[in-house]
Design a protein around this motif. Structure first.
Motif, PDB file in Angstrom:
ATOM      1  N   UNK A 153       0.825  -1.200   0.000  1.00  9.33           N
ATOM      2  CA  UNK A 153       0.000   0.000   0.000  1.00  9.33           C
ATOM      3  C   UNK A 153       0.860   1.252   0.000  1.00  9.33           C
ATOM      4  N   UNK A 154       0.398   2.286  -0.695  1.00  8.11           N
ATOM      5  CA  UNK A 154       1.125   3.549  -0.700  1.00  8.11           C
ATOM      6  C   UNK A 154       1.064   4.170   0.685  1.00  8.11           C
ATOM      7  N   UNK A 155       2.150   4.837   1.135  1.00  2.00           N
ATOM      8  CA  UNK A 155       2.127   5.466   2.459  1.00  2.00           C
ATOM      9  C   UNK A 155       1.088   6.569   2.505  1.00  2.00           C
ATOM     10  N   UNK A 156       0.462   6.718   3.671  1.00  4.99           N
ATOM     11  CA  UNK A 156      -0.545   7.758   3.826  1.00  4.99           C
ATOM     12  C   UNK A 156       0.101   9.106   4.070  1.00  4.99           C
ATOM     13  N   UNK A 157      -0.721  10.143   4.183  1.00  7.29           N
ATOM     14  CA  UNK A 157      -0.191  11.484   4.430  1.00  7.29           C
ATOM     15  C   UNK A 157       0.492  11.567   5.792  1.00  7.29           C
ATOM     16  N   UNK A 158       1.531  12.385   5.855  1.00  8.47           N
ATOM     17  CA  UNK A 158       2.327  12.535   7.077  1.00  8.47           C
ATOM     18  C   UNK A 158       2.648  14.012   7.268  1.00  8.47           C
ATOM     19  N   UNK A 159       2.532  14.508   8.503  1.00  2.00           N
ATOM     20  CA  UNK A 159       2.947  15.878   8.785  1.00  2.00           C
ATOM     21  C   UNK A 159       2.172  16.487   9.932  1.00  2.00           C
ATOM     22  N   UNK A 160       2.341  17.778  10.083  1.00  3.46           N
ATOM     23  CA  UNK A 160       1.634  18.570  11.081  1.00  3.46           C
ATOM     24  C   UNK A 160       0.849  19.652  10.340  1.00  3.46           C
ATOM     25  N   UNK A 161      -0.427  19.776  10.671  1.00  6.34           N
ATOM     26  CA  UNK A 161      -1.279  20.794  10.058  1.00  6.34           C
ATOM     27  C   UNK A 161      -1.750  21.777  11.121  1.00  6.34           C
TER      28      UNK A 161
ATOM     29  N   UNK B 135      -5.928  22.065   3.756  1.00  2.28           N
ATOM     30  CA  UNK B 135      -5.018  21.498   4.755  1.00  2.28           C
ATOM     31  C   UNK B 135      -3.606  21.424   4.170  1.00  2.28           C
ATOM     32  N   UNK B 136      -2.679  22.106   4.824  1.00  2.00           N
ATOM     33  CA  UNK B 136      -1.270  22.084   4.413  1.00  2.00           C
ATOM     34  C   UNK B 136      -0.483  21.315   5.462  1.00  2.00           C
ATOM     35  N   UNK B 137       0.196  20.261   5.027  1.00  2.00           N
ATOM     36  CA  UNK B 137       0.988  19.446   5.947  1.00  2.00           C
ATOM     37  C   UNK B 137       2.438  19.920   5.956  1.00  2.00           C
ATOM     38  N   UNK B 138       2.921  20.242   7.146  1.00  2.00           N
ATOM     39  CA  UNK B 138       4.315  20.657   7.319  1.00  2.00           C
ATOM     40  C   UNK B 138       5.183  19.425   7.561  1.00  2.00           C
ATOM     41  N   UNK B 139       6.391  19.455   7.005  1.00  2.00           N
ATOM     42  CA  UNK B 139       7.296  18.325   7.151  1.00  2.00           C
ATOM     43  C   UNK B 139       7.726  18.107   8.593  1.00  2.00           C
ATOM     44  N   UNK B 140       7.979  16.848   8.950  1.00  2.00           N
ATOM     45  CA  UNK B 140       8.304  16.522  10.341  1.00  2.00           C
ATOM     46  C   UNK B 140       9.644  17.104  10.765  1.00  2.00           C
ATOM     47  N   UNK B 141      10.618  17.141   9.870  1.00  2.00           N
ATOM     48  CA  UNK B 141      11.915  17.717  10.226  1.00  2.00           C
ATOM     49  C   UNK B 141      11.790  19.190  10.547  1.00  2.00           C
TER      50      UNK B 141
END
Length: 310
Positions: A2-10, A235-241
């Motif tokens: 399965x493709x990875x789902x969305x990841x981040x902080x919104x 919704x804008x997801x910010x990168x975890x780093x």
């Protein structure tokens, strides 16, 4: 596979009328993933900044929950309510508050500023004997919560409006530590002035360094899913780093150390860092702002406390 789902902080701007859980449910549907959580509840009547974790981003919420917060509030003096806000029934008689002077208000506000002990609102989500306090209140129980230390760094009155019906409405900006109940501040201000008080409006404008001005809106119920029309998603997801660097000290690591950390192995601390002196958790960030792990010092080395997949 399965493709990875969305990841981040919104960052989202919660409107009035929705619970924090409602917002999480909307984003789960909109983003097509069950792994969504938030860092700090807002009451349904309140608006403003919610920090949302998505996918592996939920692991970072632990480090965001304790951040200081800023609120814009309106407090009505002249009557108390059972919930300490406008949604609860009035308790006790109404008392004229239009004659209270600005100096009296300023003195009472000063007493509620700094390091203080606060009794949380009885309709809070604090658990008492395994049950939420608000549930016990609604069941008719007399709930008495213990005072806890908080810090109100700023309690600035920005406007005062004395009403013809005897009420006095106060607008204020409040900087406070995590765990502070603004409803309880409204209640305590009214009690200190002898007229009762409750919260009538609340907006959270900052969580740590994050501002509601940078937040997106909550998707409408009938909005297309993000995967169907990414350009239209609010919704804008910010990168975890990027996010981890704003929450914890950063330790840059190369590809070899990143691979070791992801296998649960310890690495030598980079010469540029001094984790033993800091004695705290750090974010190990690899090339391209790739968050590898949250690491902790251990006998001159760094060991992974929380690992994030590539």
């Amino acid at each position: 596979m399965n493709a990875p789902g969305p990841v981040g902080i919104a960052l989202v701007d919660k409107p009035a009328g929705l619970t924090s859980h409602d917002v999480v449910a909307r984003l789960r549907y909109h983003l097509g993933t069950r792994k969504v959580g938030h860092a700090g509840t807002l009451d349904p009547m309140a608006t403003g900044l919610l920090v949302i974790g998505v996918g592996q981003g939920t692991k970072l919420l632990t480090y965001a929950v304790g951040l200081d917060k800023t609120y814009e509030a309106t407090i009505r003096l002249g009557v108390a309510t059972i919930t300490d806000d406008a949604e609860g029934d009035e308790t006790g008689p109404r008392r004229p508050a239009d004659g209270i002077s600005d100096d009296q208000i300023a003195a009472a506000v000063e007493d509620l500023t700094g390091d203080i002990l606060q009794v949380p609102s009885a309709v809070s989500a604090i658990k008492v004997n395994g049950q939420r306090s608000y549930a016990r209140v609604r069941a008719g129980d007399d709930v008495q919560l213990e005072a806890r230390p908080i810090r109100v760094a700023r309690f600035e009155v920005t406007g005062t409006r004395r009403q013809a019906d005897g009420f006095c409405d106060i607008d204020a900006v409040i900087d406070c530590s995590s765990g502070t109940y603004i409803r309880a501040l409204a209640r305590d201000l009214g009690e200190a002035l002898g007229v009762g008080g409750h919260l009538t409006a609340l907006r959270r404008t900052h969580v740590g360094k994050w501002s509601v001005q940078d937040a997106g809106t909550v998707p409408e119920r009938d909005a297309p899913k993000a995967a169907e029309d990414p350009s239209a998603s609010p919704v804008v997801l910010r990168g975890l780093g990027e996010v981890a660097g704003g929450l914890l000290p950063v330790v840059p690591v190369g590809e070899a150390d990143a691979r070791s950390l992801r296998f649960g192995q310890m690495i030598h601390a980079p010469e540029a860092s001094s984790p033993e002196d800091a004695g705290e958790l750090s974010a190990a960030v690899g090339p391209g702002e790739d968050l590898v792990a949250i690491v902790e010092p251990h006998r001159g080395r760094l060991r992974p406390a929380t690992v994030f997949p590539a």
